[in-house]
Design an enzyme around this catalytic site. Structure first.
Site, PDB file in Angstrom:
ATOM      1  CD  GLU A  76      -6.115   1.249   1.541  1.00 31.25           C
ATOM      2  OE1 GLU A  76      -5.726   0.101   2.087  1.00 31.25           O
ATOM      3  OE2 GLU A  76      -6.804   1.736   0.702  1.00 31.25           O
TER       4      GLU A  76
ATOM      5  CB  SER B 130      -9.030  -1.288   4.089  1.00 36.86           C
ATOM      6  OG  SER B 130      -9.347  -2.332   3.612  1.00 36.86           O
TER       7      SER B 130
ATOM      8  NE  ARG C  31      -4.206  -1.852   0.089  1.00 33.11           N
ATOM      9  CZ  ARG C  31      -4.231  -3.053  -0.151  1.00 33.11           C
ATOM     10  NH1 ARG C  31      -3.026  -3.484  -0.688  1.00 33.11           N
ATOM     11  NH2 ARG C  31      -5.275  -3.623  -0.019  1.00 33.11           N
TER      12      ARG C  31
HETATM   13  P1  FAD Z   1      -8.596   8.920  -5.583  1.00 37.39           P
HETATM   14  O1  FAD Z   1      -9.205   8.441  -4.441  1.00 37.39           O
HETATM   15  O2  FAD Z   1      -8.947   9.856  -6.683  1.00 37.39           O
HETATM   16  O3  FAD Z   1      -7.060   9.656  -5.293  1.00 37.39           O
HETATM   17  C1  FAD Z   1      -6.137   8.796  -4.417  1.00 37.39           C
HETATM   18  C2  FAD Z   1      -4.628   9.382  -4.267  1.00 37.39           C
HETATM   19  O4  FAD Z   1      -4.062   9.080  -5.941  1.00 37.39           O
HETATM   20  C3  FAD Z   1      -4.668  10.772  -4.013  1.00 37.39           C
HETATM   21  O5  FAD Z   1      -3.761  11.148  -3.346  1.00 37.39           O
HETATM   22  C4  FAD Z   1      -4.886  11.468  -5.366  1.00 37.39           C
HETATM   23  O6  FAD Z   1      -4.212  12.603  -5.457  1.00 37.39           O
HETATM   24  C5  FAD Z   1      -3.775  10.231  -6.329  1.00 37.39           C
HETATM   25  N1  FAD Z   1      -3.946  10.200  -7.733  1.00 37.39           N
HETATM   26  C6  FAD Z   1      -5.137  10.028  -8.273  1.00 37.39           C
HETATM   27  N2  FAD Z   1      -4.765  10.026  -9.570  1.00 37.39           N
HETATM   28  C7  FAD Z   1      -3.516  10.337  -9.690  1.00 37.39           C
HETATM   29  C8  FAD Z   1      -2.536  10.304 -11.064  1.00 37.39           C
HETATM   30  N3  FAD Z   1      -3.013  10.369 -12.075  1.00 37.39           N
HETATM   31  N4  FAD Z   1      -1.398  10.666 -10.779  1.00 37.39           N
HETATM   32  C9  FAD Z   1      -0.957  10.857  -9.373  1.00 37.39           C
HETATM   33  N5  FAD Z   1      -1.584  10.663  -8.310  1.00 37.39           N
HETATM   34  C10 FAD Z   1      -2.977  10.334  -8.483  1.00 37.39           C
HETATM   35  N6  FAD Z   1      -7.572  -0.625  -2.829  1.00 37.39           N
HETATM   36  C11 FAD Z   1      -6.848  -1.465  -2.962  1.00 37.39           C
HETATM   37  O7  FAD Z   1      -5.559  -1.393  -2.967  1.00 37.39           O
HETATM   38  N7  FAD Z   1      -7.219  -2.771  -2.914  1.00 37.39           N
HETATM   39  C12 FAD Z   1      -8.568  -3.175  -2.604  1.00 37.39           C
HETATM   40  O8  FAD Z   1      -9.073  -4.250  -2.552  1.00 37.39           O
HETATM   41  C13 FAD Z   1      -9.513  -1.870  -2.743  1.00 37.39           C
HETATM   42  N8  FAD Z   1     -10.962  -2.121  -2.481  1.00 37.39           N
HETATM   43  C14 FAD Z   1     -11.407  -0.970  -2.274  1.00 37.39           C
HETATM   44  C15 FAD Z   1     -13.018  -1.056  -2.116  1.00 37.39           C
HETATM   45  C16 FAD Z   1     -13.838   0.068  -2.181  1.00 37.39           C
HETATM   46  C17 FAD Z   1     -15.315  -0.184  -2.142  1.00 37.39           C
HETATM   47  C18 FAD Z   1     -13.224   1.522  -2.240  1.00 37.39           C
HETATM   48  C19 FAD Z   1     -14.189   2.600  -2.176  1.00 37.39           C
HETATM   49  C20 FAD Z   1     -11.999   1.474  -2.379  1.00 37.39           C
HETATM   50  C21 FAD Z   1     -11.024   0.320  -2.339  1.00 37.39           C
HETATM   51  N9  FAD Z   1      -9.527   0.663  -2.606  1.00 37.39           N
HETATM   52  C22 FAD Z   1      -8.818  -0.602  -2.405  1.00 37.39           C
HETATM   53  C23 FAD Z   1      -9.228   1.764  -2.484  1.00 37.39           C
HETATM   54  C24 FAD Z   1      -9.124   2.491  -3.970  1.00 37.39           C
HETATM   55  O9  FAD Z   1     -10.010   1.765  -4.894  1.00 37.39           O
HETATM   56  C25 FAD Z   1      -7.700   2.493  -4.457  1.00 37.39           C
HETATM   57  O10 FAD Z   1      -6.991   3.259  -3.925  1.00 37.39           O
HETATM   58  C26 FAD Z   1      -7.692   3.275  -5.809  1.00 37.39           C
HETATM   59  O11 FAD Z   1      -6.512   3.139  -6.357  1.00 37.39           O
HETATM   60  C27 FAD Z   1      -7.877   4.700  -5.960  1.00 37.39           C
HETATM   61  O12 FAD Z   1      -8.405   5.362  -7.013  1.00 37.39           O
HETATM   62  P2  FAD Z   1      -8.880   6.764  -7.388  1.00 37.39           P
HETATM   63  O13 FAD Z   1      -8.815   7.029  -8.772  1.00 37.39           O
HETATM   64  O14 FAD Z   1     -10.354   6.682  -7.028  1.00 37.39           O
HETATM   65  O15 FAD Z   1      -8.048   7.684  -6.549  1.00 37.39           O
HETATM   66  N1  EPU Z   2     -11.898  -9.736   9.924  1.00 35.49           N
HETATM   67  C1  EPU Z   2     -12.309  -9.488  11.197  1.00 35.49           C
HETATM   68  N2  EPU Z   2     -13.553  -8.757  11.430  1.00 35.49           N
HETATM   69  C2  EPU Z   2     -14.001  -8.080  10.435  1.00 35.49           C
HETATM   70  C3  EPU Z   2     -13.563  -8.455   9.194  1.00 35.49           C
HETATM   71  C4  EPU Z   2     -12.372  -9.327   8.847  1.00 35.49           C
HETATM   72  O1  EPU Z   2     -11.938 -10.191  12.416  1.00 35.49           O
HETATM   73  O2  EPU Z   2     -15.093  -7.494  10.601  1.00 35.49           O
HETATM   74  C5  EPU Z   2     -10.574 -10.613   9.962  1.00 35.49           C
HETATM   75  C6  EPU Z   2     -11.138 -12.030   9.356  1.00 35.49           C
HETATM   76  O3  EPU Z   2     -10.951 -13.052  10.304  1.00 35.49           O
HETATM   77  C7  EPU Z   2      -9.869 -12.223   8.345  1.00 35.49           C
HETATM   78  C8  EPU Z   2      -9.005 -10.791   8.477  1.00 35.49           C
HETATM   79  O4  EPU Z   2      -9.605 -10.157   9.244  1.00 35.49           O
HETATM   80  O5  EPU Z   2      -8.886 -13.119   8.795  1.00 35.49           O
HETATM   81  C9  EPU Z   2      -8.465 -10.404   7.076  1.00 35.49           C
HETATM   82  O6  EPU Z   2      -9.986  -9.889   6.468  1.00 35.49           O
HETATM   83  P1  EPU Z   2     -10.017  -9.768   4.613  1.00 35.49           P
HETATM   84  O7  EPU Z   2      -9.976 -11.041   4.348  1.00 35.49           O
HETATM   85  O8  EPU Z   2     -11.435  -9.058   4.803  1.00 35.49           O
HETATM   86  O9  EPU Z   2      -8.972  -8.810   4.524  1.00 35.49           O
HETATM   87  P2  EPU Z   2      -8.672  -7.386   5.128  1.00 35.49           P
HETATM   88  O10 EPU Z   2      -7.146  -7.364   5.467  1.00 35.49           O
HETATM   89  O11 EPU Z   2      -9.486  -6.519   5.662  1.00 35.49           O
HETATM   90  C10 EPU Z   2      -7.226  -6.485   2.722  1.00 35.49           C
HETATM   91  C11 EPU Z   2      -7.078  -5.452   2.023  1.00 35.49           C
HETATM   92  C12 EPU Z   2      -8.336  -5.175   1.117  1.00 35.49           C
HETATM   93  C13 EPU Z   2      -8.371  -6.438   0.123  1.00 35.49           C
HETATM   94  C14 EPU Z   2      -8.345  -7.590   0.910  1.00 35.49           C
HETATM   95  C15 EPU Z   2      -8.237  -8.974   0.079  1.00 35.49           C
HETATM   96  C16 EPU Z   2      -5.930  -3.935   3.396  1.00 35.49           C
HETATM   97  C17 EPU Z   2      -5.859  -2.518   4.281  1.00 35.49           C
HETATM   98  N3  EPU Z   2      -6.925  -4.304   2.911  1.00 35.49           N
HETATM   99  O12 EPU Z   2      -8.378  -6.407   3.553  1.00 35.49           O
HETATM  100  O13 EPU Z   2      -8.009  -3.923   0.305  1.00 35.49           O
HETATM  101  O14 EPU Z   2      -9.391  -6.233  -0.682  1.00 35.49           O
HETATM  102  O15 EPU Z   2      -7.300  -7.645   1.875  1.00 35.49           O
HETATM  103  O16 EPU Z   2      -7.032  -9.041  -0.633  1.00 35.49           O
HETATM  104  O17 EPU Z   2      -4.712  -4.266   3.073  1.00 35.49           O
HETATM  105  C18 EPU Z   2      -8.549  -1.677   0.415  1.00 35.49           C
HETATM  106  O18 EPU Z   2      -7.396  -1.524   0.537  1.00 35.49           O
HETATM  107  O19 EPU Z   2      -9.306  -0.630   0.665  1.00 35.49           O
HETATM  108  C19 EPU Z   2      -8.987  -3.196   0.503  1.00 35.49           C
HETATM  109  C20 EPU Z   2     -10.277  -3.123   0.786  1.00 35.49           C
END
Ligand code: FAD
Ligand code: EPU
Length: 342
Positions: free
Chosen positions: A334, A237, A164
């Site tokens: 994050e 997250s 991240r």
């Molecule tokens: P923004 O939110 O618009 O910007 C985020 C940052 O990036 C800001 O600092 C912005 O200035 C910068 N930025 C944006 N575009 C550019 C560019 N072209 N050049 C330089 N900087 C830039 N993240 C994960 O890693 N794994 C996940 O599984 C995951 N699941 C998610 C689930 C949900 C429901 C949500 C809402 C978010 C999740 N995220 C996850 C976080 C998010 O999807 C990512 O961080 C994504 O890359 C953000 O993209 P954005 O275009 O919306 O960026």
């Molecule tokens: N858990 C709890 N309580 C809850 C939810 C989860 O105890 O309410 C425990 C579960 O038992 C599990 C552990 O937490 O063992 C991990 O949960 P999960 O598999 O949902 O993954 P996470 O660590 O919460 C991360 C990333 C997600 C990504 C998933 C799948 C981070 C900060 N988050 O979540 O990324 O989608 O793994 O790979 O690394 C994001 O970055 O926004 C994001 C959604």
């Protein structure tokens, strides 16, 4: 007719998946990513570069200027043997890019299906899910340096990718991503290491999954686990999973034998589950007015309606303080905080 390279709107809403009411006095949309340096120069040093707002907590809701890239061009620029080099402009929607690659038979991104956001933001925090991080597939990133005015391609190793994180995330006002080059494969390599995907495929009765099946399993899992921002505001997250040394993980495990512990990038370190720590501290489903913790996933802060960024941040601080008090572990946000410091 071709789209104009730059289009400006006055007093425009700032899209963000938390659903926080925020506006920019000037919002400049960049239809041709080669015009991004000019747009940023015009918008000024403090202008916010915005993707789709899925990793932001906007605490100061009035922004002077914001810049958004809508150029979504994708092209295959080289193929040799199994490998393909695919170039995508910053404005492409991440999930659309993943599905386009799959449809073309360019494999390697399927575990990252349904992550919100844009291609340009993907390298910023090295997005990751289900056992794959985007750095595993990135060959180079075209970056405009707002401090020096220089635009150049950064090879993978210069980007400082880790869990991240990247060089770009540490100085968010400085680096603008214009394009990303991915190295994908025409031969599928299936990654089922992450708990959950295998079970999901089993329940889909698929014994020999294709990359499309893996994407479908990931999509089904994500839909079940994570709240949909179209229904309830959130940024995925809210905290990173804390990475600690082995001694710290072992000491906690001795007291909490059920605590999940995962491997980290460095063999001497361990990743703890922030969701588990927050859940154990009693926060799951908690609500302070419209700022809350999702009842379905303890790591996701939600906006039940009209929470402000400041209210969500105050809740996040209380959660972090209670996790520190209970476990001695510091957790960090994050998403990027706009107009506040952690
Ligand atoms: P923004 O939110 O618009 O910007 C985020 C940052 O990036 C800001 O600092 C912005 O200035 C910068 N930025 C944006 N575009 C550019 C560019 N072209 N050049 C330089 N900087 C830039 N993240 C994960 O890693 N794994 C996940 O599984 C995951 N699941 C998610 C689930 C949900 C429901 C949500 C809402 C978010 C999740 N995220 C996850 C976080 C998010 O999807 C990512 O961080 C994504 O890359 C953000 O993209 P954005 O275009 O919306 O960026
Ligand atoms: N858990 C709890 N309580 C809850 C939810 C989860 O105890 O309410 C425990 C579960 O038992 C599990 C552990 O937490 O063992 C991990 O949960 P999960 O598999 O949902 O993954 P996470 O660590 O919460 C991360 C990333 C997600 C990504 C998933 C799948 C981070 C900060 N988050 O979540 O990324 O989608 O793994 O790979 O690394 C994001 O970055 O926004 C994001 C959604």
């Amino acid at each position: 007719m071709t789209e104009p390279a730059l289009r400006e709107t006055r007093d425009a809403p700032l899209a963000n998946t938390f659903g926080i009411d925020a506006r920019a006095r000037r919002l400049i949309d960049v239809g041709d990513v080669d015009a991004l340096p000019a747009a940023l120069a015009d918008a000024g040093r403090d202008a916010l570069l915005l993707g789709s707002g899925s990793n932001l907590l906007i605490v100061a809701p009035d922004v002077d200027a914001a810049v958004h890239v809508s150029d979504a061009r994708i092209e295959m620029i080289e193929a040799s043997g199994d490998a393909v080099r695919v170039r995508a402009a910053a404005g492409a929607a991440w999930h659309d890019f993943v599905m386009h690659a799959l449809a073309q038979g360019w494999f390697g991104l399927e575990n990252l299906a349904l992550i919100p956001g844009t291609v340009g933001a993907a390298p910023i925090q090295n997005i990751g899910a289900y056992g794959v991080e985007v750095m595993d597939r990135i060959e180079a990133v075209q970056v405009h340096d707002r401090a020096t005015g220089e635009t150049r391609w950064w090879p993978h190793d210069a980007c400082g990718f880790s869990y991240r994180d990247s060089v770009f995330k540490t100085d968010p006002q400085r680096y603008a991503v214009m394009r990303v080059d991915f190295r994908l494969s025409r031969t599928p390599h299936i990654h089922l290491g992450y708990a959950g995907i295998g079970e999901e495929l089993q329940s889909m009765r698929i014994a020999e999954p294709t990359p499309r099946d893996v994407a479908d399993a990931v999509i089904a899992l994500r839909r079940r686990k994570l709240p949909d921002p179209a229904v309830i505001g959130n940024a995925g997250s809210f905290f990173k999973n804390p990475v600690v040394d082995m001694a710290t993980a072992d000491a906690l495990l001795a007291v909490h034998p059920g605590m999940p512990v995962f491997r980290a990038g460095d063999a001497s370190q361990r990743k703890l589950s922030a969701a588990w720590l927050i859940d154990q501290a009693g926060w799951k489903g908690h609500r302070d007015g419209d700022a809350g913790v999702s009842p379905g996933h303890a790591l996701v802060l939600v906006n039940h309606g009209h929470a402000s960024g400041a209210q969500l941040l105050a809740l996040a601080r209380r959660i972090a303080a209670s996790v520190h008090q209970r476990f001695g572990i510091d957790i960090e946000p994050e998403p990027r905080l706009i107009g506040a410091r952690w």
